[in-house]
Design a protein around this motif. Sequence first.
Motif, PDB file in Angstrom:
ATOM      1  N   LEU A  75     -32.510 141.561 -67.005  1.00 15.09           N
ATOM      2  CA  LEU A  75     -32.558 141.288 -65.575  1.00 15.09           C
ATOM      3  C   LEU A  75     -31.374 140.427 -65.143  1.00 15.09           C
ATOM      4  O   LEU A  75     -30.791 140.641 -64.074  1.00 15.09           O
ATOM      5  N   GLY A  76     -30.982 139.478 -65.977  1.00 12.70           N
ATOM      6  CA  GLY A  76     -29.835 138.631 -65.674  1.00 12.70           C
ATOM      7  C   GLY A  76     -28.535 139.415 -65.648  1.00 12.70           C
ATOM      8  O   GLY A  76     -27.662 139.170 -64.815  1.00 12.70           O
ATOM      9  N   VAL A  77     -28.399 140.383 -66.550  1.00 13.77           N
ATOM     10  CA  VAL A  77     -27.201 141.235 -66.586  1.00 13.77           C
ATOM     11  C   VAL A  77     -27.117 142.069 -65.315  1.00 13.77           C
ATOM     12  O   VAL A  77     -26.056 142.190 -64.690  1.00 13.77           O
ATOM     13  N   VAL A  78     -28.252 142.630 -64.894  1.00 12.87           N
ATOM     14  CA  VAL A  78     -28.293 143.443 -63.671  1.00 12.87           C
ATOM     15  C   VAL A  78     -27.960 142.585 -62.454  1.00 12.87           C
ATOM     16  O   VAL A  78     -27.192 143.000 -61.576  1.00 12.87           O
ATOM     17  N   ALA A  79     -28.510 141.380 -62.390  1.00 10.41           N
ATOM     18  CA  ALA A  79     -28.243 140.486 -61.264  1.00 10.41           C
ATOM     19  C   ALA A  79     -26.773 140.092 -61.199  1.00 10.41           C
ATOM     20  O   ALA A  79     -26.178 140.047 -60.115  1.00 10.41           O
ATOM     21  N   LYS A  80     -26.177 139.815 -62.356  1.00 10.24           N
ATOM     22  CA  LYS A  80     -24.760 139.442 -62.386  1.00 10.24           C
ATOM     23  C   LYS A  80     -23.878 140.610 -61.936  1.00 10.24           C
ATOM     24  O   LYS A  80     -22.912 140.425 -61.201  1.00 10.24           O
ATOM     25  N   ARG A  81     -24.242 141.817 -62.367  1.00  8.82           N
ATOM     26  CA  ARG A  81     -23.501 143.010 -61.953  1.00  8.82           C
ATOM     27  C   ARG A  81     -23.608 143.212 -60.444  1.00  8.82           C
ATOM     28  O   ARG A  81     -22.628 143.533 -59.769  1.00  8.82           O
ATOM     29  N   SER A  87     -19.675 140.651 -54.148  1.00 12.73           N
ATOM     30  CA  SER A  87     -18.531 139.788 -53.863  1.00 12.73           C
ATOM     31  C   SER A  87     -17.236 140.597 -53.752  1.00 12.73           C
ATOM     32  O   SER A  87     -16.376 140.275 -52.954  1.00 12.73           O
ATOM     33  N   SER A  88     -17.114 141.670 -54.518  1.00 19.46           N
ATOM     34  CA  SER A  88     -15.909 142.500 -54.432  1.00 19.46           C
ATOM     35  C   SER A  88     -15.889 143.309 -53.136  1.00 19.46           C
ATOM     36  O   SER A  88     -14.844 143.537 -52.553  1.00 19.46           O
ATOM     37  N   SER A  89     -17.067 143.710 -52.643  1.00 16.54           N
ATOM     38  CA  SER A  89     -17.110 144.481 -51.386  1.00 16.54           C
ATOM     39  C   SER A  89     -16.848 143.569 -50.202  1.00 16.54           C
ATOM     40  O   SER A  89     -16.235 143.989 -49.213  1.00 16.54           O
TER      41      SER A  89
END
Length: 93
Positions: A75-81, A87-89
């Motif tokens: 879940l943490g990996v998905v949230a970071k992604r 932030s890039s958009s």
Amino acid sequence: MGRKTKKVGMTRGLGTRYGSTVRKRYAKVLTESKQTHKCPQCGSEAVHRESVGVWNCRKCGYTFAGGAYTPVTKLGVVAKRQEKSLSSSEASE
């Protein structure tokens, strides 16, 4: 000839109680939390669990929050992604 017994590993204290599936899950969680993990800051295999959700690198002293039994959760990996894509958009606008 002596009796052969099964090796039970981490669940030896539970005996025959609680069912095999629960004991297997319990053993998996314990082995995952006890092993060393990779530090996100220095990259060395020196991260150990301090308490529930608190992880510490013994080499560089970096302390960070993670999962209860693993320093990085799915879940943490998905949230970071998701955070990275948001932030890039925003930066492109």
